[in-house]
Design a protein around this motif. Sequence first.
Motif, PDB file in Angstrom:
ATOM      1  N   PRO A  39      37.462  26.768  36.069  1.00 24.18           N
ATOM      2  CA  PRO A  39      38.460  26.148  35.169  1.00 24.18           C
ATOM      3  C   PRO A  39      38.873  27.008  34.011  1.00 24.18           C
ATOM      4  O   PRO A  39      38.035  27.577  33.623  1.00 24.18           O
ATOM      5  CB  PRO A  39      37.880  24.741  34.838  1.00 24.18           C
ATOM      6  N   SER A  40      40.164  26.846  33.457  1.00 24.88           N
ATOM      7  CA  SER A  40      40.267  27.673  32.306  1.00 24.88           C
ATOM      8  C   SER A  40      39.580  27.086  31.136  1.00 24.88           C
ATOM      9  O   SER A  40      39.376  25.757  31.215  1.00 24.88           O
ATOM     10  CB  SER A  40      41.888  27.286  32.237  1.00 24.88           C
ATOM     11  N   PRO A  41      39.462  27.905  30.345  1.00 25.31           N
ATOM     12  CA  PRO A  41      38.790  27.418  29.079  1.00 25.31           C
ATOM     13  C   PRO A  41      39.287  26.849  28.162  1.00 25.31           C
ATOM     14  O   PRO A  41      40.558  27.186  27.546  1.00 25.31           O
ATOM     15  CB  PRO A  41      38.203  28.952  28.487  1.00 25.31           C
ATOM     16  N   ALA A  71      37.706  42.104  33.815  1.00 26.23           N
ATOM     17  CA  ALA A  71      36.579  41.113  33.308  1.00 26.23           C
ATOM     18  C   ALA A  71      36.729  40.127  33.926  1.00 26.23           C
ATOM     19  O   ALA A  71      35.645  39.333  34.144  1.00 26.23           O
ATOM     20  CB  ALA A  71      37.091  41.217  31.861  1.00 26.23           C
ATOM     21  N   LYS A  72      37.969  39.480  34.378  1.00 26.89           N
ATOM     22  CA  LYS A  72      38.153  38.191  35.224  1.00 26.89           C
ATOM     23  C   LYS A  72      37.478  38.288  36.541  1.00 26.89           C
ATOM     24  O   LYS A  72      37.391  37.212  37.067  1.00 26.89           O
ATOM     25  CB  LYS A  72      39.515  37.592  35.091  1.00 26.89           C
ATOM     26  N   GLY A  73      37.742  39.530  37.293  1.00 25.95           N
ATOM     27  CA  GLY A  73      37.624  39.655  38.555  1.00 25.95           C
ATOM     28  C   GLY A  73      38.978  39.015  39.161  1.00 25.95           C
ATOM     29  O   GLY A  73      38.823  38.100  40.185  1.00 25.95           O
ATOM     30  N   ARG A  74      39.950  39.399  38.595  1.00 25.46           N
ATOM     31  CA  ARG A  74      41.230  38.808  39.084  1.00 25.46           C
ATOM     32  C   ARG A  74      41.843  39.513  40.157  1.00 25.46           C
ATOM     33  O   ARG A  74      42.042  40.700  39.809  1.00 25.46           O
ATOM     34  CB  ARG A  74      42.140  38.588  37.830  1.00 25.46           C
ATOM     35  N   PRO A  75      42.418  38.884  41.244  1.00 22.75           N
ATOM     36  CA  PRO A  75      43.241  39.799  42.274  1.00 22.75           C
ATOM     37  C   PRO A  75      44.360  40.580  41.661  1.00 22.75           C
ATOM     38  O   PRO A  75      45.211  39.916  40.702  1.00 22.75           O
ATOM     39  CB  PRO A  75      43.642  38.801  43.072  1.00 22.75           C
ATOM     40  N   THR A 125      42.772  29.634  44.998  1.00 19.61           N
ATOM     41  CA  THR A 125      42.016  28.325  44.807  1.00 19.61           C
ATOM     42  C   THR A 125      41.684  28.457  43.265  1.00 19.61           C
ATOM     43  O   THR A 125      41.446  29.422  42.829  1.00 19.61           O
ATOM     44  CB  THR A 125      40.734  28.168  45.636  1.00 19.61           C
ATOM     45  N   HIS A 126      41.795  27.429  42.508  1.00 20.44           N
ATOM     46  CA  HIS A 126      41.518  27.335  41.020  1.00 20.44           C
ATOM     47  C   HIS A 126      40.731  26.252  40.485  1.00 20.44           C
ATOM     48  O   HIS A 126      40.597  25.219  41.238  1.00 20.44           O
ATOM     49  CB  HIS A 126      42.944  27.372  40.334  1.00 20.44           C
ATOM     50  N   TYR A 127      40.309  26.436  39.373  1.00 20.05           N
ATOM     51  CA  TYR A 127      39.721  25.358  38.501  1.00 20.05           C
ATOM     52  C   TYR A 127      38.597  24.810  39.222  1.00 20.05           C
ATOM     53  O   TYR A 127      38.449  23.397  39.020  1.00 20.05           O
ATOM     54  CB  TYR A 127      40.888  24.449  38.550  1.00 20.05           C
ATOM     55  N   PRO A 152      46.114  36.208  30.537  1.00 22.55           N
ATOM     56  CA  PRO A 152      45.793  35.141  31.469  1.00 22.55           C
ATOM     57  C   PRO A 152      45.010  34.301  30.827  1.00 22.55           C
ATOM     58  O   PRO A 152      44.330  34.518  29.749  1.00 22.55           O
ATOM     59  CB  PRO A 152      45.013  35.807  32.589  1.00 22.55           C
ATOM     60  N   SER A 153      44.395  32.977  31.489  1.00 19.80           N
ATOM     61  CA  SER A 153      43.520  32.453  30.819  1.00 19.80           C
ATOM     62  C   SER A 153      42.184  32.797  30.956  1.00 19.80           C
ATOM     63  O   SER A 153      41.786  33.725  31.865  1.00 19.80           O
ATOM     64  CB  SER A 153      43.399  31.034  31.802  1.00 19.80           C
ATOM     65  N   ALA A 154      41.357  32.684  29.868  1.00 14.17           N
ATOM     66  CA  ALA A 154      40.074  33.480  29.648  1.00 14.17           C
ATOM     67  C   ALA A 154      38.854  33.043  30.373  1.00 14.17           C
ATOM     68  O   ALA A 154      37.783  32.813  29.873  1.00 14.17           O
ATOM     69  CB  ALA A 154      39.872  33.417  28.058  1.00 14.17           C
ATOM     70  N   ASN A 155      39.019  32.716  31.633  1.00 16.39           N
ATOM     71  CA  ASN A 155      37.834  32.154  32.780  1.00 16.39           C
ATOM     72  C   ASN A 155      37.742  33.303  33.787  1.00 16.39           C
ATOM     73  O   ASN A 155      38.489  34.231  33.917  1.00 16.39           O
ATOM     74  CB  ASN A 155      38.419  30.999  33.138  1.00 16.39           C
ATOM     75  N   LEU A 156      36.449  33.347  34.407  1.00 19.39           N
ATOM     76  CA  LEU A 156      36.341  34.102  35.316  1.00 19.39           C
ATOM     77  C   LEU A 156      37.157  33.604  36.505  1.00 19.39           C
ATOM     78  O   LEU A 156      37.575  32.234  36.808  1.00 19.39           O
ATOM     79  CB  LEU A 156      34.845  33.891  36.014  1.00 19.39           C
TER      80      LEU A 156
HETATM   81 MG    MG Z   1      44.426  31.210  35.006  1.00 14.65          MG
END
Ligand code: MG
Length: 346
Positions: A158-160, A63-67, A240-242, A150-154
């Motif tokens: 940035p985290s929601p 859902a997040k496209g998280r590595p 890279t984040h946020y 995890p944080s519920a963002n793509l």
């Molecule tokens: Mg996060």
Amino acid sequence: MSYKQTKYWTVDKQVDNKESSAQIKEAAMWITKGEVVAFPTETVYGLGANALDEQAVRKIFEAKGRPSDNPLIVHIADQSQLTDLVTEVPELAKKLIEHFWPGPLTLIFKKKAAVAKSVTAGLDTVAVRMPDHPVASRLLKACAVPVAAPSANLSGKPSPTSAEHVLHDLNGRIVGVVDGGQTGVGLESTVLDCSKQVPVLYRPGGVTKEEIEAVIGEVKVDPALRTPDEAPMSPGMKYTHYAPSGALFLVREREQIRQLVKQAKAEGKRVGVLTTEENATSYEADVIVTCGRRENLSSVANALYDGLRLFDREGAEIIYAESFPCSGLGIAIMNRLEKAAGGKIV
Ligand code: MG
Ligand code: TXA
């Protein structure tokens, strides 16, 4: 995985009545069935799945496209749940738990085999925290299983800090979201590795290093937090984040921002500035985002991610952000801004 419609449950964080219990129960039912549900915590919204169910946890990454090499934090409602997750709780960790749980401090322990492999990205340690948010606690109790979130963002965004942010990123990608209003701290939890002889700080956050040291004495800090060229000890800290869509530069001196804004405008760019109430009137940018008051860093933390998202809504192409003092909560704020800037520091 795609869903025709992401379900939406509203739960007032002050009110614990029949109606809100029914909402919580339904959301918890989806988690125990192996689905993914977003929920509020005191830091940011989390994206939760049963931490003991490998298939369910994989849906979070999808859902997040998280590595897949970036491990998740397991959320619990009660200290007794620790025994199912970790092999031992060192003395120092016990002290920290007593002082800071429930609260924005994540602790890393040696893990037990029951924890789904993808939660820990194959590591032999697991990160655990107990959120200090009435809606999160009630949901976690209703699930009765530990919840990886995890944080519920793509990934990369940035985290929601609101259910609206969650839906912006994940509508149709998850089964549902529990809306419990705006989060409090606004930045993610502090991550501290307690599986080492001397605890190591991996991510600055809601609980400051100073507060931790007041309880257990000196802790180490991952050198990568000071020297960006160093490889971080925590997998998630290397990404890279946020980051807003426009290029963000973190600027040390405010006078420089005024000059950079002029230059960028002369080049025909739509320019944004991230500032605070004290300085908001001193720039001539197209998009001015004011994040709290500099004299109260909690208010800056609380408003930061919504502010970063605002630049996207306003179409800023280039963004200059003010710097903050590197002590207390300022360390976490600067860490997030450095990540959002992806190393672009003026
Ligand atoms: Mg996060
Ligand atoms: O406040 C928070 O912590 C929020 C809310 C939802 O609880 N969650 C959150 O999760 O920020 P996430 O996935 O965005 O960040 C988890 C961080 C990542 O940097 C990850 O690499 C690190 O924790 N982490 C998790 N397990 C770890 C482990 N076993 N060893 C080292 N780092 C770990």
